[in-house]
Design an enzyme around this catalytic site. Structure first.
Site, PDB file in Angstrom:
ATOM      1  N   ASP A 124       0.832  -1.205   0.000  1.00  0.00           N
ATOM      2  CA  ASP A 124       0.000   0.000   0.000  1.00  0.00           C
ATOM      3  C   ASP A 124       0.866   1.255   0.000  1.00  0.00           C
ATOM      4  O   ASP A 124       1.488   1.586   1.009  1.00  0.00           O
ATOM      5  CB  ASP A 124      -0.911  -0.013   1.232  1.00  0.00           C
ATOM      6  CG  ASP A 124      -1.876   1.151   1.259  1.00  0.00           C
ATOM      7  OD1 ASP A 124      -2.042   1.814   0.212  1.00  0.00           O
ATOM      8  OD2 ASP A 124      -2.471   1.401   2.317  1.00  0.00           O
ATOM      9  N   ASP A 327      -1.075   5.715  -7.353  1.00  0.00           N
ATOM     10  CA  ASP A 327      -1.466   4.783  -6.293  1.00  0.00           C
ATOM     11  C   ASP A 327      -1.392   3.344  -6.794  1.00  0.00           C
ATOM     12  O   ASP A 327      -1.583   3.074  -7.982  1.00  0.00           O
ATOM     13  CB  ASP A 327      -2.893   5.112  -5.848  1.00  0.00           C
ATOM     14  CG  ASP A 327      -3.362   4.258  -4.683  1.00  0.00           C
ATOM     15  OD1 ASP A 327      -2.654   4.219  -3.661  1.00  0.00           O
ATOM     16  OD2 ASP A 327      -4.422   3.619  -4.804  1.00  0.00           O
TER      17      ASP A 327
END
Length: 457
Positions: A124, A327
């Site tokens: 992440d 992302d």
């Protein structure tokens, strides 16, 4: 007399040559010493739908897989929006990133402790802390690997409250009764993880150097965890820009290379840390804000046509809203409505009379067509995200469109739900077939179009 002088000159010359040769040998130690390569730490990345994943279901339909992916992307956007506007202070209020099985995208497998215990973690870039579940459990969720037991590791050390790395708890509740540093992570879906901040030895397995240990890595040892769903992973590998992040510990450089996301047997996705990270390709400036990674998106092209989109819609305002985040936790990309309207109109213009529009039940606002990408998009132009520094991030038809059914595909660049959304997100599908390298010290991101298998040697 002349003969004696000649002999003296000859001896002197021999002595000079021998001395010079000896000096040359001693003055060049590089001929006998070895050059030390910069250290790198490598772990394979496992996609949620890969045959290597504990979530893999060989009987899952394309609709099942894509429905999960789209719902996950929408939830992820909600999280990024909240984080970008600093909508929370102490809690990492992520939208179901872990352990809800619908939200995990890429996982990394490496070992904790001595002796090493393998753990499977969600990668992440939108969070900072590395954490895993730990015994003894007040409450733990299901995971595929054995839960880490710090009492059996010779290298586990709790972090005292006075440590500068004790930054994830409120000042009023940062210490336990033994003066150890506590942490608490909360999530939008009701998931929570709580425990102690500690340091531990990590072990990576590299293709060229065997086992590579990392000592005293900061991580969260979570003993009290509430999950919205039982999962398979052990915790989260936070790669965000923070002083406690593993990226900082290993030298502020890391890269990930993602090949074919939809090929369940593709084995070469990988994550690399350290000074030996492959930093090559076109470079664009990186901005760090609210512990997210921002790029400067200047425009979008479809084929050779630069779309008439005001670049200001991609930039972050003086108050910190908007901008463009890169992302790894969202499959799709998102652009604001004014940009999406122009892009989708241009796609429709090219597809008119060739492709048949359909409506996707999961995403009724998406631009979708009947057919298959390989058969019906032959010759269809790709898109380009133009980034600052002259960097062109090219999306071919398999990155620009997403298969959503047996005979259906949709545009993989969507607009966020809700009025007035001003955040843009470059998702992982747009980064497919690139090695994306981050140099946090230099504040640069590198994009290299490459087959990920070439990075393994």
């Amino acid at each position: 007399m002349a003969t004696a002088v000649a002999e003296l000159v000859r001896l002197s010359l021999i002595t000079f040559l021998l001395t010079s040769h000896t000096l040359c040998l001693t003055a060049n130690p590089a001929t006998t010493s070895t050059v030390t390569k910069p250290k790198r730490f490598v772990t394979k990345l496992i996609h949620h739908d890969s045959a290597l994943s504990p979530y893999y279901n060989p009987n899952a339909s394309i609709r099942d897989i894509v429905s999960r992916s789209m719902k996950s992307s929408a939830a992820r956007f909600t999280y990024l929006k909240a984080k970008s506007t600093n909508a929370f202070v102490m809690d990492d209020t992520r939208a179901g990133v872990v352990p809800e099985k619908s939200a995990t995208e890429f996982m990394a497998n490496f070992s904790f402790g001595e002796p090493p215990v393998p753990q499977l973690l969600t990668m992440d870039t939108g969070s900072e802390l590395l954490w895993v579940q730990c015994l003894p459990c007040t409450k733990c969720f299901k995971q595929s690997n054995p839960i880490f037991d710090p009492s059996k590791s010779s290298t586990y050390k709790t972090l005292p409250c006075a440590s500068p790395d004790c930054i994830l708890s409120s000042p009023a509740d940062k210490c336990d009764f033994s003066n150890n540093c506590k942490f608490l992570q909360k999530y939008l879906d009701g998931t929570a993880a709580a425990g102690l901040i500690a340091t531990e030895k990590l072990t990576f397995e590299t293709s060229d150097e065997g086992l590579s240990p990392v000592s005293d890595a900061v991580f969260g040892c979570a003993h009290d965890n509430v999950a919205a769903y039982d999962g398979q992973i052990s915790g989260v590998l936070g790669l965000g820009p923070s002083k406690i992040s593993l990226t900082t510990k290993l030298g502020s450089k890391f890269s990930y290379c993602i090949g074919s996301i939809r090929d369940p047997n593709y084995p070469h996705n990988q994550l690399i840390f350290g000074e030996g990270t492959k930093i090559e390709g076109a470079t664009t400036p990186l901005q760090l804000y609210n512990e997210l990674y921002y790029l400067t998106l200047e425009g979008i092209s479809l084929g050779q046509s630069r779309l008439q989109i005001d670049p200001k819609v991609f930039t972050r305002s003086p108050s910190g809203t908007g901008g463009t985040v890169i992302d790894t936790g969202t499959t799709l990309s998102f652009v604001v409505k004014s940009a999406y309207d122009v892009l989708s109109a241009e796609v429709q213009k090219l597809a008119n009379g060739i492709l048949e529009r359909v409506q996707d039940p999961d995403t009724p606002t998406a631009l979708c067509y009947k057919g298959t990408i390989d058969r019906d998009l032959v010759g269809f132009p790709g898109a380009t995200f133009h980034l600052a520094g002259g960097v062109d991030l090219f999306l071919d038809k398999t990155s620009l469109f997403e298969v959503t059914g047996e005979n259906e595909f949709c545009l993989a660049v969507q607009m966020p739900e809700g009025e007035g959304e001003d955040l843009n997100v470059i998702g992982i599908l747009a980064q497919q077939n690139y090695n994306v390298a981050y140099d946090l010290a230099a504040k640069k991101v590198y994009f290299q179009y490459i087959d990920c298998e070439l990075l393994e040697n």
